[in-house]
Design an enzyme around this catalytic site. Structure first.
Site, PDB file in Angstrom:
ATOM      1  N   CYS A 172      -2.192  -0.166   7.542  1.00  0.00           N
ATOM      2  CA  CYS A 172      -1.458   1.093   7.386  1.00  0.00           C
ATOM      3  C   CYS A 172      -1.590   1.984   8.620  1.00  0.00           C
ATOM      4  CB  CYS A 172      -1.927   1.813   6.132  1.00  0.00           C
ATOM      5  SG  CYS A 172      -1.554   0.871   4.619  1.00  0.00           S
TER       6      CYS A 172
ATOM      7  N   GLU B  19       0.938   3.885   1.837  1.00  0.00           N
ATOM      8  CA  GLU B  19       1.438   4.291   3.147  1.00  0.00           C
ATOM      9  C   GLU B  19       2.601   3.415   3.600  1.00  0.00           C
ATOM     10  OE1 GLU B  19      -3.161   4.447   3.580  1.00  0.00           O
ATOM     11  OE2 GLU B  19      -1.689   3.393   2.353  1.00  0.00           O
TER      12      GLU B  19
ATOM     13  N   CYS C 187      -6.123   1.921   5.983  1.00  0.00           N
ATOM     14  CA  CYS C 187      -6.734   0.675   6.440  1.00  0.00           C
ATOM     15  C   CYS C 187      -6.096   0.269   7.772  1.00  0.00           C
ATOM     16  CB  CYS C 187      -6.517  -0.419   5.393  1.00  0.00           C
ATOM     17  SG  CYS C 187      -4.787  -0.937   5.231  1.00  0.00           S
TER      18      CYS C 187
ATOM     19  N   HIS D  99       0.851  -1.191   0.000  1.00  0.00           N
ATOM     20  CA  HIS D  99       0.000   0.000   0.000  1.00  0.00           C
ATOM     21  C   HIS D  99       0.887   1.242   0.000  1.00  0.00           C
ATOM     22  CE1 HIS D  99      -3.860  -1.944   1.849  1.00  0.00           C
ATOM     23  NE2 HIS D  99      -3.333  -2.689   0.896  1.00  0.00           N
TER      24      HIS D  99
END
Length: 150
Positions: free
Chosen positions: A87, A56, A84, A54
């Site tokens: 993260c 992040e 999420c 992801h």
């Protein structure tokens, strides 16, 4: 501070657009420390076939490498979409000071939508949260991407 948030979110949006052009869900993240960008990341889950790739996570990893420490105290994470659970948890573990995000994620957001890991009193660190920075642009980028997929 609002002007700085607007500027750094603009960079996160540019990173998100690049991710979208590569066929990734268009999410971008930027880590700022001492008023300078130390890292950025766009989603790469499809490219790397890695569920942890992801925006992040990539930005936090790169920031730790750049700063020479996994403790990112004093840093701000800018991201176009509410993080999420993975993260948000990584941001807490990295000890970032502030999280600024563009648009809420009612299906997976863990910084205020479904729950709030960044403020959980059972954890040893809390993150200041600023939400809805350039939310219209961030939301439209995602809507356009998913509209094109249908």
């Amino acid at each position: 501070m609002d002007d700085a948030h607007d500027t750094w979110m603009g960079l996160a949006l540019a990173v998100a657009r690049d991710a979208g052009e590569r066929g990734e869900v268009p999410v971008g993240a930027v880590v700022v420390h001492d008023d300078r960008v130390v890292s950025e990341g766009g989603n790469r889950t499809e490219e790397l076939q890695d569920p942890t790739a992801h925006a992040e996570m990539l930005a936090l990893r790169a920031a730790a490498a750049q700063l020479g420490s996994w403790r990112l105290s004093g840093a701000t994470l800018y991201v176009t979409l509410e993080p999420c659970a993975m993260c948000a948890g990584a941001a807490v573990l990295a000890r970032i000071d502030r999280l600024v995000f563009g648009v809420d994620d009612p299906k997976a957001g863990m910084c205020g939508s479904l729950a709030n890991l960044a403020h959980d009193p059972r954890l040893n660190h809390r993150i200041e949260i600023v939400r809805n920075v350039r939310s219209a642009e961030c939301g439209e980028l995602l809507k356009t991407f998913f509209r094109g997929r249908r």
